[in-house]
Design a protein around this motif. Structure first.
Motif, mmCIF file in Angstrom:
data_model
loop_
_atom_site.group_PDB
_atom_site.id
_atom_site.type_symbol
_atom_site.label_atom_id
_atom_site.label_comp_id
_atom_site.label_asym_id
_atom_site.label_seq_id
_atom_site.Cartn_x
_atom_site.Cartn_y
_atom_site.Cartn_z
ATOM 1 N N GLY A 1 52.826 41.343 37.633
ATOM 2 C CA GLY A 1 51.711 41.694 38.495
ATOM 3 C C GLY A 1 51.159 43.073 38.184
ATOM 4 O O GLY A 1 49.935 43.279 38.186
ATOM 5 N N ARG B 1 47.363 44.030 36.853
ATOM 6 C CA ARG B 1 46.535 45.018 37.551
ATOM 7 C C ARG B 1 46.004 46.059 36.570
ATOM 8 O O ARG B 1 44.824 46.422 36.621
ATOM 9 C CB ARG B 1 47.351 45.684 38.656
ATOM 10 N N SER C 1 42.821 35.486 40.029
ATOM 11 C CA SER C 1 43.931 35.709 40.961
ATOM 12 C C SER C 1 44.907 36.665 40.290
ATOM 13 O O SER C 1 45.837 36.255 39.604
ATOM 14 C CB SER C 1 44.619 34.385 41.305
ATOM 15 N N ASP D 1 49.165 40.704 43.632
ATOM 16 C CA ASP D 1 49.452 40.227 44.980
ATOM 17 C C ASP D 1 48.156 39.925 45.731
ATOM 18 O O ASP D 1 47.055 40.088 45.212
ATOM 19 C CB ASP D 1 50.308 41.245 45.734
ATOM 20 N N ALA D 2 48.303 39.469 46.987
ATOM 21 C CA ALA D 2 47.129 39.041 47.763
ATOM 22 C C ALA D 2 46.128 40.176 47.936
ATOM 23 O O ALA D 2 44.913 39.967 47.834
ATOM 24 C CB ALA D 2 47.585 38.517 49.123
ATOM 25 N N HIS D 3 46.627 41.384 48.206
ATOM 26 C CA HIS D 3 45.740 42.536 48.390
ATOM 27 C C HIS D 3 44.930 42.809 47.128
ATOM 28 O O HIS D 3 43.706 42.963 47.182
ATOM 29 C CB HIS D 3 46.570 43.771 48.757
ATOM 30 N N ALA E 1 44.446 40.764 44.578
ATOM 31 C CA ALA E 1 43.630 39.596 44.229
ATOM 32 C C ALA E 1 42.281 39.666 44.940
ATOM 33 O O ALA E 1 41.238 39.384 44.355
ATOM 34 C CB ALA E 1 44.361 38.309 44.590
ATOM 35 N N GLU E 2 42.308 40.068 46.218
ATOM 36 C CA GLU E 2 41.058 40.214 46.977
ATOM 37 C C GLU E 2 40.224 41.356 46.414
ATOM 38 O O GLU E 2 38.994 41.250 46.284
ATOM 39 C CB GLU E 2 41.389 40.475 48.455
ATOM 40 N N LYS E 3 40.885 42.431 46.050
ATOM 41 C CA LYS E 3 40.198 43.588 45.479
ATOM 42 C C LYS E 3 39.540 43.225 44.150
ATOM 43 O O LYS E 3 38.397 43.600 43.879
ATOM 44 C CB LYS E 3 41.222 44.714 45.272
ATOM 45 N N SER E 4 40.260 42.470 43.314
ATOM 46 C CA SER E 4 39.711 42.069 42.021
ATOM 47 C C SER E 4 38.561 41.086 42.199
ATOM 48 O O SER E 4 37.577 41.117 41.455
ATOM 49 C CB SER E 4 40.805 41.458 41.131
ATOM 50 N N GLN F 1 36.718 28.054 44.083
ATOM 51 C CA GLN F 1 36.339 29.321 43.471
ATOM 52 C C GLN F 1 35.046 29.171 42.673
ATOM 53 O O GLN F 1 34.138 30.001 42.764
ATOM 54 C CB GLN F 1 37.481 29.768 42.543
#
Length: 240
Positions: free
Chosen positions: A149, A153, A174, A177-179, A181-184, A207
């Motif tokens: 991960g 990043r 994706s 992590d979830a945080h 993934a949302e940021k990307s 998607q």
């Protein structure tokens, strides 16, 4: 922005299971090397206009990633022509070219150079890359100590530091992590809304429907359907 004219891509697949260079040379001398030909793309023609966000869907082996690599210039077609106007940022294999014995800081310059960025440009963007990756405390650590991960990043932060005219994305939305993934995903949406032409592959139909204006469905190297994202995805979903 992109014009694909009657493009075909064939691969030669070796039949024999050769395990060493010596065995390969011996078989070449004895004329015992046999190949099968695999057609990844078969005489396709596509035009993509400036600012379009185009999704490519299809089963495994349909030719999706091959098409992206041809547009990016990683591969040369067996037949046909591809004309591309504008700067390209290909996000095909995040982290390709990383040296795991080098630190994260050193890999920013190495990976950035592979993507075509100058040292001066990377120096000017270094703090932004580190800030976005959230890896401030790990920049002097060799990346062999990183989790998968953390590597993704870092690679994503390097790859998206510019705003290219054409963005090519292969199954990488994706990230981490979830945080993150949302940021990307937000970074990707920002690039898309800025007038960048985007071609993306994803097996996640939701998607594709959310991000794309237009979808091209490939099957066995040929275009099955090309049109409105929701309509093409609905037909594709009905055939699964």
């Amino acid at each position: 922005m992109i014009e694909i004219n009657q493009v075909s891509m064939h691969y030669r697949i070796q039949r024999e299971n050769i395990k060493s260079l010596k065995e390969f040379v011996v078989n070449v001398i004895k004329h015992k090397i046999n190949y099968d030909e695999f057609c990844a793309l078969d005489n396709i023609s596509i035009q993509i206009n400036q600012g379009e966000v185009v999704g490519i869907i299809g089963n495994n082996g349909a030719g999706k990633s091959t098409l992206l690599k041809l547009i990016a210039g990683v591969l040369t077609p067996t037949r046909g022509e591809i004309h591309v106007k504008g700067t390209i940022a290909p996000m095909l294999e995040l982290g390709a070219g990383f040296d795991h014995d080098l630190t994260a800081r050193e890999n920013i310059y190495l990976n950035g150079a592979i993507l075509g960025y100058s040292k001066e440009f990377l120096e000017s963007k270094y703090d932004q890359i580190v800030e976005f990756s959230e890896l401030h405390d790990f920049m002097e650590q060799p990346i062999r100590t990183f989790s998968s991960g953390m590597l993704m990043r870092l690679a994503f932060s390097i790859a998206t530091i510019i705003e290219p005219e054409i963005l090519i994305v292969d199954e990488i939305l994706s990230v981490g992590d979830a945080h993150f993934a949302e940021k990307s995903a937000q970074r990707m949406k920002s690039l898309m809304s800025g007038g960048t032409t985007v071609i993306m592959v994803s097996h996640v139909l939701k998607q594709i429907e959310q991000l794309c204006d237009r979808v091209i469905w490939l099957e066995k190297g040929q275009v099955v359907l090309d049109g409105n994202a929701m309509e093409v995805c609905n037909v594709y979903r009905s055939k699964l």
